[in-house]
Write an enzyme that holds these catalytic residues in place. Structure first.
Site, PDB file in Angstrom:
ATOM      1  N   SER A  16       0.833  -1.207   0.000  1.00  0.00           N
ATOM      2  CA  SER A  16       0.000   0.000   0.000  1.00  0.00           C
ATOM      3  C   SER A  16       0.867   1.257   0.000  1.00  0.00           C
ATOM      4  CB  SER A  16      -0.888   0.018   1.248  1.00  0.00           C
ATOM      5  OG  SER A  16      -1.753  -1.090   1.239  1.00  0.00           O
TER       6      SER A  16
HETATM    7  N1  SAH Z   1      -0.974  -4.441   3.452  1.00  0.00           N
HETATM    8  C1  SAH Z   1       0.008  -5.186   2.692  1.00  0.00           C
HETATM    9  C2  SAH Z   1      -0.473  -5.826   1.427  1.00  0.00           C
HETATM   10  C3  SAH Z   1      -1.603  -5.180   0.668  1.00  0.00           C
HETATM   11  S1  SAH Z   1      -2.028  -6.019  -0.830  1.00  0.00           S
HETATM   12  C4  SAH Z   1       1.193  -4.306   2.399  1.00  0.00           C
HETATM   13  O1  SAH Z   1       1.038  -3.086   2.369  1.00  0.00           O
HETATM   14  O2  SAH Z   1       2.261  -4.837   2.151  1.00  0.00           O
HETATM   15  C5  SAH Z   1      -3.245  -7.132  -0.197  1.00  0.00           C
HETATM   16  C6  SAH Z   1      -2.702  -8.450   0.242  1.00  0.00           C
HETATM   17  O3  SAH Z   1      -3.825  -9.251   0.609  1.00  0.00           O
HETATM   18  C7  SAH Z   1      -1.963  -9.227  -0.841  1.00  0.00           C
HETATM   19  O4  SAH Z   1      -0.701  -9.585  -0.360  1.00  0.00           O
HETATM   20  C8  SAH Z   1      -2.842 -10.450  -1.081  1.00  0.00           C
HETATM   21  O5  SAH Z   1      -2.082 -11.596  -1.407  1.00  0.00           O
HETATM   22  C9  SAH Z   1      -3.560 -10.586   0.248  1.00  0.00           C
HETATM   23  N2  SAH Z   1      -4.835 -11.310   0.225  1.00  0.00           N
HETATM   24  C10 SAH Z   1      -5.861 -11.188  -0.640  1.00  0.00           C
HETATM   25  N3  SAH Z   1      -6.873 -12.028  -0.307  1.00  0.00           N
HETATM   26  C11 SAH Z   1      -6.450 -12.704   0.816  1.00  0.00           C
HETATM   27  C12 SAH Z   1      -7.041 -13.708   1.635  1.00  0.00           C
HETATM   28  N4  SAH Z   1      -8.246 -14.214   1.374  1.00  0.00           N
HETATM   29  N5  SAH Z   1      -6.345 -14.142   2.693  1.00  0.00           N
HETATM   30  C13 SAH Z   1      -5.110 -13.648   2.982  1.00  0.00           C
HETATM   31  N6  SAH Z   1      -4.494 -12.728   2.230  1.00  0.00           N
HETATM   32  C14 SAH Z   1      -5.168 -12.235   1.159  1.00  0.00           C
END
Ligand code: SAH
Length: 298
Positions: free
Chosen positions: A133
């Site tokens: 993000s």
């Molecule tokens: N907040 C984090 C990542 C944001 S992107 C950062 O800033 O680094 C959103 C993340 O959610 C991604 O890594 C994606 O793989 C994860 N994601 C999406 N659906 C998910 C689920 N059902 N369970 C766990 N993770 C999930």
């Protein structure tokens, strides 16, 4: 359907952004773009998404990069990270001292892929159709959750991706607290652990108050529930019931909700167990979905 709608919307937004100047840079899905003075005082919306429609990959990067990067020429990584935080304060995104402290402590550069500009205020691709993000979005969520990230409290970071916010949560709740990251891409879990090991939160990982797990975050992580703070880093079509169940009375969840149009929702569990929900701002995040759907590009 999604692509053309987004392209038209983005076209309008970018024209508006250019016309009022770089101060609009950090707003993305907020098509009714506020005035420049508003942007100094209120959290701004984010594009936390790369790659749904063709127009959504590059425009926000251009728009967003003007705001924070211009102050980042020269100096060490730590200094640049500090300058990024100062800039977020200047824009009115961060007003909390604790959020300043934690964002200065956890260097964002340790969490972005090699070769990626770490301090530009934009989401960055991290592989697997996921992004880290934007800094202002991390700051906004930290600030919304601050009261629920006191020393000793329990925090859950769903969709923990790079581990950046999980590391911030762990630093805030300290060694007596508990910060759990849940991420459904095992490779991201592994790389996030490596990132955290290089960061100021390494001792908390070693000491066991911080951990990152592979799993479907829509189920939460019951083992350490109930949580004082839950952050969801991906947009849910609706708020998953297990996450509401795992929120402590008095606890707060921050979760993007929606598909094309998304709101960052603040969910407060009252002491009687009832729940109050309000929308903080319009946002754009990657979907909270199944691993298969994500790897296929949703
Ligand atoms: N907040 C984090 C990542 C944001 S992107 C950062 O800033 O680094 C959103 C993340 O959610 C991604 O890594 C994606 O793989 C994860 N994601 C999406 N659906 C998910 C689920 N059902 N369970 C766990 N993770 C999930």
């Amino acid at each position: 359907m999604e692509g053309p709608v987004c392209q038209v919307a983005w076209g309008c937004y970018v024209l508006l952004a250019i016309s009022i100047g770089a101060h609009c840079a950090m707003s993305s899905d907020n098509l009714a773009c506020p005035s420049t003075s508003d942007l100094r005082t209120q959290p701004v919306a984010a594009l936390d998404k790369e790659g749904i429609g063709p127009a959504m990959t590059s425009i926000p990067m251009i728009a967003c990069s003007t705001s924070l990067s211009e102050h980042h020429s020269g100096g060490s990584g730590t200094n640049k990270n500090k300058q990024m935080v100062e800039q977020l304060q200047r824009y009115g995104v961060i007003s909390s001292k604790k959020v300043v402290e934690v964002m200065e402590t956890i260097d964002r550069a340790l969490f972005v892929p090699d070769g990626t500009p770490a301090y530009v205020d934009s989401p960055m691709a991290i592989g697997y159709n996921a992004t880290i993000s934007a800094p202002h979005m991390h700051a906004t969520c930290l600030q919304l959750l601050e009261e629920n990230l006191q020393p000793g409290m329990h925090a859950l970071d769903v969709g923990s991706g790079t581990g950046y916010l999980t590391a911030c949560f762990a630093t805030m709740v300290g060694p007596q607290g508990r910060a759990i990251g849940v991420e459904h891409i095992p490779e991201l879990v592994a790389s996030s652990i490596k990132n955290i090991e290089k960061s100021a939160a390494a001792s908390l990982l070693k000491g066991g108050s911080l951990s990152v797990h592979a799993g479907d975050g829509r189920e939460g992580w019951p083992e350490h529930a109930p949580y004082d703070a839950i952050h969801v880093g991906a947009a849910a079509p609706e708020i998953p019931q297990p996450l509401i169940d795992q929120l402590k009375p008095g606890g707060r969840m921050v979760i993007p909700v929606g598909k094309i149009f998304q709101d960052l929702q603040v969910v407060d569990k009252n002491l009687d167990g009832s729940v109050s929900i309000r929308s903080e701002t319009a946002v754009r995040y990657v979907p909270l979905t199944s691993r298969d759907a994500q790897l296929k590009g949703y």
